[in-house]
Design a protein around this motif. Structure first.
Motif, PDB file in Angstrom:
ATOM      1  N   THR A 179      29.939-125.563 104.789  1.00 54.21           N
ATOM      2  CA  THR A 179      30.102-124.994 103.450  1.00 54.21           C
ATOM      3  C   THR A 179      31.580-124.683 103.220  1.00 54.21           C
ATOM      4  O   THR A 179      32.222-124.049 104.070  1.00 54.21           O
ATOM      5  CB  THR A 179      29.295-123.684 103.330  1.00 54.21           C
ATOM      6  OG1 THR A 179      27.943-123.978 103.687  1.00 54.21           O
ATOM      7  CG2 THR A 179      29.364-123.102 101.936  1.00 54.21           C
ATOM      8  N   PHE A 180      32.125-125.150 102.125  1.00 51.39           N
ATOM      9  CA  PHE A 180      33.515-124.847 101.763  1.00 51.39           C
ATOM     10  C   PHE A 180      33.519-123.949 100.534  1.00 51.39           C
ATOM     11  O   PHE A 180      32.930-124.296  99.516  1.00 51.39           O
ATOM     12  CB  PHE A 180      34.299-126.134 101.452  1.00 51.39           C
ATOM     13  CG  PHE A 180      34.809-126.832 102.678  1.00 51.39           C
ATOM     14  CD1 PHE A 180      33.968-127.646 103.433  1.00 51.39           C
ATOM     15  CD2 PHE A 180      36.127-126.679 103.093  1.00 51.39           C
ATOM     16  CE1 PHE A 180      34.439-128.292 104.571  1.00 51.39           C
ATOM     17  CE2 PHE A 180      36.602-127.319 104.225  1.00 51.39           C
ATOM     18  CZ  PHE A 180      35.754-128.128 104.977  1.00 51.39           C
ATOM     19  N   LEU A 181      34.152-122.790 100.667  1.00 49.62           N
ATOM     20  CA  LEU A 181      34.248-121.865  99.532  1.00 49.62           C
ATOM     21  C   LEU A 181      35.731-121.678  99.212  1.00 49.62           C
ATOM     22  O   LEU A 181      36.498-121.175 100.041  1.00 49.62           O
ATOM     23  CB  LEU A 181      33.591-120.525  99.888  1.00 49.62           C
ATOM     24  CG  LEU A 181      33.709-119.401  98.865  1.00 49.62           C
ATOM     25  CD1 LEU A 181      33.143-119.804  97.491  1.00 49.62           C
ATOM     26  CD2 LEU A 181      32.975-118.149  99.350  1.00 49.62           C
ATOM     27  N   PHE A 182      36.125-122.116  98.024  1.00 50.01           N
ATOM     28  CA  PHE A 182      37.526-122.055  97.613  1.00 50.01           C
ATOM     29  C   PHE A 182      37.766-120.850  96.707  1.00 50.01           C
ATOM     30  O   PHE A 182      36.884-120.417  95.976  1.00 50.01           O
ATOM     31  CB  PHE A 182      37.917-123.309  96.811  1.00 50.01           C
ATOM     32  CG  PHE A 182      37.914-124.564  97.619  1.00 50.01           C
ATOM     33  CD1 PHE A 182      36.723-125.244  97.888  1.00 50.01           C
ATOM     34  CD2 PHE A 182      39.092-125.103  98.105  1.00 50.01           C
ATOM     35  CE1 PHE A 182      36.719-126.419  98.631  1.00 50.01           C
ATOM     36  CE2 PHE A 182      39.098-126.272  98.840  1.00 50.01           C
ATOM     37  CZ  PHE A 182      37.904-126.935  99.109  1.00 50.01           C
ATOM     38  N   SER A 183      38.961-120.363  96.756  1.00 45.88           N
ATOM     39  CA  SER A 183      39.427-119.442  95.723  1.00 45.88           C
ATOM     40  C   SER A 183      40.573-120.199  95.055  1.00 45.88           C
ATOM     41  O   SER A 183      41.528-120.600  95.732  1.00 45.88           O
ATOM     42  CB  SER A 183      39.929-118.165  96.392  1.00 45.88           C
ATOM     43  OG  SER A 183      41.057-117.696  95.746  1.00 45.88           O
ATOM     44  N   THR A 184      40.458-120.456  93.766  1.00 42.24           N
ATOM     45  CA  THR A 184      41.479-121.325  93.160  1.00 42.24           C
ATOM     46  C   THR A 184      41.558-121.169  91.645  1.00 42.24           C
ATOM     47  O   THR A 184      40.631-120.641  91.006  1.00 42.24           O
ATOM     48  CB  THR A 184      41.186-122.799  93.512  1.00 42.24           C
ATOM     49  OG1 THR A 184      42.251-123.624  93.075  1.00 42.24           O
ATOM     50  CG2 THR A 184      39.898-123.295  92.856  1.00 42.24           C
ATOM     51  N   HIS A 185      42.686-121.557  91.096  1.00 38.90           N
ATOM     52  CA  HIS A 185      42.736-121.799  89.662  1.00 38.90           C
ATOM     53  C   HIS A 185      43.442-123.146  89.411  1.00 38.90           C
ATOM     54  O   HIS A 185      43.980-123.408  88.364  1.00 38.90           O
ATOM     55  CB  HIS A 185      43.396-120.635  88.897  1.00 38.90           C
ATOM     56  CG  HIS A 185      44.755-120.254  89.423  1.00 38.90           C
ATOM     57  ND1 HIS A 185      44.953-119.074  90.084  1.00 38.90           N
ATOM     58  CD2 HIS A 185      45.933-120.885  89.401  1.00 38.90           C
ATOM     59  CE1 HIS A 185      46.233-118.988  90.435  1.00 38.90           C
ATOM     60  NE2 HIS A 185      46.850-120.096  90.013  1.00 38.90           N
ATOM     61  N   ASP A 186      43.426-123.980  90.466  1.00 40.33           N
ATOM     62  CA  ASP A 186      44.069-125.287  90.415  1.00 40.33           C
ATOM     63  C   ASP A 186      43.082-126.325  89.857  1.00 40.33           C
ATOM     64  O   ASP A 186      41.992-126.516  90.403  1.00 40.33           O
ATOM     65  CB  ASP A 186      44.506-125.651  91.844  1.00 40.33           C
ATOM     66  CG  ASP A 186      45.297-126.949  91.890  1.00 40.33           C
ATOM     67  OD1 ASP A 186      45.313-127.681  90.876  1.00 40.33           O
ATOM     68  OD2 ASP A 186      45.888-127.232  92.953  1.00 40.33           O
ATOM     69  N   GLU A 187      43.507-126.985  88.795  1.00 31.38           N
ATOM     70  CA  GLU A 187      42.646-128.000  88.142  1.00 31.38           C
ATOM     71  C   GLU A 187      42.262-129.117  89.115  1.00 31.38           C
ATOM     72  O   GLU A 187      41.159-129.637  89.063  1.00 31.38           O
ATOM     73  CB  GLU A 187      43.387-128.624  86.940  1.00 31.38           C
ATOM     74  CG  GLU A 187      43.633-127.653  85.771  1.00 31.38           C
ATOM     75  CD  GLU A 187      42.347-127.276  85.046  1.00 31.38           C
ATOM     76  OE1 GLU A 187      41.386-128.077  85.082  1.00 31.38           O
ATOM     77  OE2 GLU A 187      42.293-126.173  84.464  1.00 31.38           O
ATOM     78  N   LYS A 188      43.197-129.459  90.001  1.00 32.74           N
ATOM     79  CA  LYS A 188      42.937-130.568  90.932  1.00 32.74           C
ATOM     80  C   LYS A 188      41.735-130.231  91.821  1.00 32.74           C
ATOM     81  O   LYS A 188      40.887-131.063  92.084  1.00 32.74           O
ATOM     82  CB  LYS A 188      44.167-130.832  91.804  1.00 32.74           C
ATOM     83  CG  LYS A 188      45.362-131.341  91.050  1.00 32.74           C
ATOM     84  CD  LYS A 188      46.472-131.762  91.977  1.00 32.74           C
ATOM     85  CE  LYS A 188      47.188-130.608  92.632  1.00 32.74           C
ATOM     86  NZ  LYS A 188      47.982-129.751  91.753  1.00 32.74           N
ATOM     87  N   VAL A 189      41.686-128.977  92.289  1.00 32.36           N
ATOM     88  CA  VAL A 189      40.575-128.541  93.149  1.00 32.36           C
ATOM     89  C   VAL A 189      39.268-128.595  92.373  1.00 32.36           C
ATOM     90  O   VAL A 189      38.245-129.066  92.876  1.00 32.36           O
ATOM     91  CB  VAL A 189      40.827-127.109  93.679  1.00 32.36           C
ATOM     92  CG1 VAL A 189      39.650-126.639  94.529  1.00 32.36           C
ATOM     93  CG2 VAL A 189      42.111-127.056  94.479  1.00 32.36           C
ATOM     94  N   MET A 190      39.330-128.121  91.137  1.00 32.42           N
ATOM     95  CA  MET A 190      38.098-128.002  90.331  1.00 32.42           C
ATOM     96  C   MET A 190      37.369-129.329  90.193  1.00 32.42           C
ATOM     97  O   MET A 190      36.150-129.380  90.149  1.00 32.42           O
ATOM     98  CB  MET A 190      38.429-127.430  88.965  1.00 32.42           C
ATOM     99  CG  MET A 190      38.778-125.945  89.040  1.00 32.42           C
ATOM    100  SD  MET A 190      39.043-125.289  87.416  1.00 32.42           S
ATOM    101  CE  MET A 190      40.385-124.199  87.689  1.00 32.42           C
ATOM    102  N   GLY A 191      38.161-130.407  90.189  1.00 36.19           N
ATOM    103  CA  GLY A 191      37.565-131.723  90.039  1.00 36.19           C
ATOM    104  C   GLY A 191      36.674-132.122  91.209  1.00 36.19           C
ATOM    105  O   GLY A 191      35.830-133.005  91.078  1.00 36.19           O
ATOM    106  N   TYR A 192      36.856-131.510  92.329  1.00 33.41           N
ATOM    107  CA  TYR A 192      36.082-131.874  93.532  1.00 33.41           C
ATOM    108  C   TYR A 192      34.866-130.969  93.744  1.00 33.41           C
ATOM    109  O   TYR A 192      34.026-131.248  94.594  1.00 33.41           O
ATOM    110  CB  TYR A 192      36.981-131.772  94.779  1.00 33.41           C
ATOM    111  CG  TYR A 192      38.002-132.880  94.860  1.00 33.41           C
ATOM    112  CD1 TYR A 192      37.752-134.026  95.621  1.00 33.41           C
ATOM    113  CD2 TYR A 192      39.215-132.797  94.189  1.00 33.41           C
ATOM    114  CE1 TYR A 192      38.695-135.047  95.687  1.00 33.41           C
ATOM    115  CE2 TYR A 192      40.152-133.808  94.253  1.00 33.41           C
ATOM    116  CZ  TYR A 192      39.898-134.938  95.012  1.00 33.41           C
ATOM    117  OH  TYR A 192      40.807-135.943  95.084  1.00 33.41           O
TER     118      TYR A 192
END
Lengths: 232, 424
Positions: free
Chosen positions: A199-212
């Protein structure tokens, strides 16, 4: 692969004392996260993303509410049990790569296994396998200062993955990378998610990450604003 | 894990270099100071024992009370019988009589008129009794500067300085003017056999040596001597044993009504040596304590600076799953490794300098030319077995103490607060 709930948050609140008063950062979060998910907590700075990640990662404790991670109640863990949970089951990836500069790539990845008291042979096999996952076997004996940003972050991924954790917490992992490296990193993580079921849990506001991401949890002012799931 | 820690210490010079340098210098100074103080104190003890006090000394009670005046009228009598009894009761020691006396030495010219004259301090020893080991004890053979040692009755040995002052050479005649044990005036001619250098400014000033039988005849002290000295056969002073022997000997005479009854005193109970040596020991202890505190403060500060620099590393390790207590424990292990490395370097350097000072020494003869106490003219350090570990006490302890103080902050803080402060 059978999905099971590995993170369960119920009415989670977290206050920080500011100037003698309690300042609420998380205000009653309810969430349930299953194994093998590839999801992100998305929100602007100050929305409580990192605090939430730290609590799930047993680095911090909730003020109120229940936080159950891999069948462990975070609030009731002492610091030794919390460290053990992180050591065996949770991997961390940071915004800045945070590699130990005096150790080689191999040794940076090996460190977590040293804490688990594995044998030399077990460690060597596991480290080389992890470096193979991220495509860095030929850089095993290099020091971090000889690596590019993308390579450094891939070492950090290998370090997080070497202990075959059930959960990887990634705090803004692409923030210091250019687009090409960011995509390469995200593809690597996605591949590991698919192949190993981590399980991968990200904390982000990066659009590139959101796409995945297969699931996006939008956090604003300590409240879950939206929880969207996508088919991967 | 230990290999991992050592790799970190070796590779990260900023983590190890300053603490190792601080410890090395500190340990080196400690070892050097200890070796030097020990050498000086041991030399003072040995020289006092050899030249004056023995390991124990027997005198009559009134002689002991006035010994600075060399009161030979209060000397021991029937010493052959007393020495026989001492040999029987204390066979672990060598007993030998000595007479100290003063007088005027006169050097005549070819016509019998005075060429030069001066006061001198006489020391009568059992020169021709091999069992007394006086020649070896006073290192007279290797101290000869001119001529030779007396080899027959009627010969005299002068300190080299004294002989130069009196302008006399080996083979020439010198006359002693003094008083007998009973207070009568005495004149006695001696043939000067040679000169010696004692290595003690007090003794080198105006001392002359004759055989004790010559002295007994000259001073009307048949079968008598001012003092009987006792030396352990292994030639090493043992205060505990000396006190036991003295106590046993004195218990026989404690209730004696004889005002000239003998009394035995130990080396340290003469010439204020006990107080001086205890002060020396106390000084060494205080030095060690102050040193540990000072080094701990420096290393605490170094540890704090190093800790600040390593905040990021601690944060990563916390996240990877290392517990706070393990981080603290590893900090202490690192400190031990650094402490051991620093102590090894410091001890080696300290012993090296000690060895140099043992072989070469510091010549202070000019500074103590007019000294009234018996002390060596060359101060030397001694390389002894305890120097190999004494430096590890401040070296290791101060590093561990300094690290424990600086690492305490990590151990005491909440993990989350720490993680936040660690800026990961």
């Amino acid at each position: 692969m059978k999905k099971e709930t590995i993170i369960k948050l119920k009415n989670l609140t977290k206050n920080y004392p500011v100037a003698g008063r309690d300042f609420p950062v998380l205000k009653g979060i309810n969430l349930s996260i299953n194994s093998s998910e590839f999801l992100g907590i998305i929100g602007p700075s100050g929305s409580g993303k990192t605090t939430l990640l730290n609590i799930i990662g047993s680095l911090d404790k909730p003020t109120n509410g229940e936080v159950n991670v891999l069948n462990k109640e975070i609030k009731s863990l002492n610091h030794k049990d919390a460290a053990e949970l992180r050591n065996f089951h949770i991997g961390f990836i940071f915004q800045v790569f945070n590699l130990l500069p005096v150790y080689t790539v191999f040794e940076n990845v090996e460190f977590a296994l040293l804490l688990q008291k594995n044998t030399t042979k077990q460690r060597k096999n596991a480290v080389m396998e992890a470096l193979e996952w991220v495509g860095l076997t030929e850089h095993a004996n290099k020091k971090p200062d000889k690596l590019s940003g993308g390579e450094s972050q891939r070492v950090a991924i290998a370090r997080a993955m070497v202990k075959s954790p059930k959960l990887v917490l990634a705090d803004e992992p692409t923030a210091n990378l250019d687009a090409e490296n960011a995509h390469a990193i995200l593809k690597t993580m996605k591949k590991l998610n698919k192949e190993l079921g981590t399980t991968f849990l990200f904390s982000t506001h990066d659009e590139k990450v959101m796409g995945y991401l297969d699931r996006k949890i939008f956090l604003r002012d300590g409240i879950v604003e939206k929880d969207e799931k996508y088919k991967s | 894990m230990i290999r991992f820690i050592i790799k970190g210490i070796v590779r990260d010079k900023s983590k190890s270099l300053i603490p190792i340098a601080v410890i090395s210098v500190g340990v080196m100074v400690t070892v050097l100071m200890f070796g030097f103080l020990k050498g000086v104190f041991s030399d003072v003890i040995n020289q006092n024992a050899r030249l004056d006090t023995g390991h124990v000394k027997i005198m009559t009670k009134p002689y002991a009370e006035n010994k600075e005046q060399l009161p030979n009228d209060l000397a021991l009598l029937d010493i052959r019988e007393l020495i026989d009894s001492l040999n029987q009761n204390f066979p672990e020691m060598i007993w030998t009589p000595r007479i100290k006396f003063g007088g005027i030495m006169d050097v005549p010219d070819n016509f019998g008129n005075t060429k030069s004259q001066g006061p001198g301090m006489g020391l009568a020893l059992a020169l021709f009794d091999k069992d007394s080991k006086e020649l070896e004890r006073l290192k007279l053979s290797e101290s000869v500067e001119k001529g030779s040692l007396p080899n027959k009755k009627g010969q005299i040995l002068l300190s080299d300085n004294y002989a130069n002052k009196l302008n006399i050479n080996p083979g020439e005649t010198i006359t002693f003017f003094g008083s007998t044990m009973e207070g009568s005036m005495v004149f006695q001619n001696y043939e000067m056999s040679g000169t010696v250098r004692f290595g003690s400014p007090l003794m080198d000033k105006s001392t002359f040596i004759i055989d004790i039988l010559d002295a007994q005849i000259m001073l009307d002290m048949n079968n008598g001597s001012g003092e009987i000295l006792g030396y352990f056969k292994n030639n090493k002073y043992d205060d505990k044993r000396a006190l036991t022997i003295a106590k046993k000997f004195n218990s026989k005479y404690i209730s004696s009504s004889d005002e000239y009854a003998p009394v035995m005193v130990t080396l340290k109970d003469q010439n204020d040596l006990r107080a001086s040596l205890e002060m020396g020991d106390a000084f060494s202890g205080v030095f060690l304590f102050v040193f540990i505190i000072a080094m701990s403060l420096v290393l605490w500060n170094t540890g704090l600076i190093g800790g600040l620099r390593r905040y990021n590393e601690f944060g990563i390790r916390l996240a990877i799953g290392e517990s706070k207590s393990n981080i603290f424990r590893i900090l202490l292990v690192e400190a031990s490794v650094i402490g051991i490395i620093g102590s090894l370097i410091g001890t080696s350097l300290g012993i090296l300098f000690c060895y140099y000072l043992q072989e070469v020494g510091i010549d202070i003869s000019k500074d103590i030319a007019n000294s009234t106490i018996i002390m060596p003219s060359v101060m030397r350090a001694y390389v002894t077995s305890d120097l190999f570990y004494i430096g590890f006490i401040p070296g290791l302890f101060s590093m561990l103490f300094g690290t424990a103080l600086s690492g305490r902050g990590i151990y005491k803080r909440e993990t989350a607060r720490l993680f936040k402060e660690l800026e990961v």
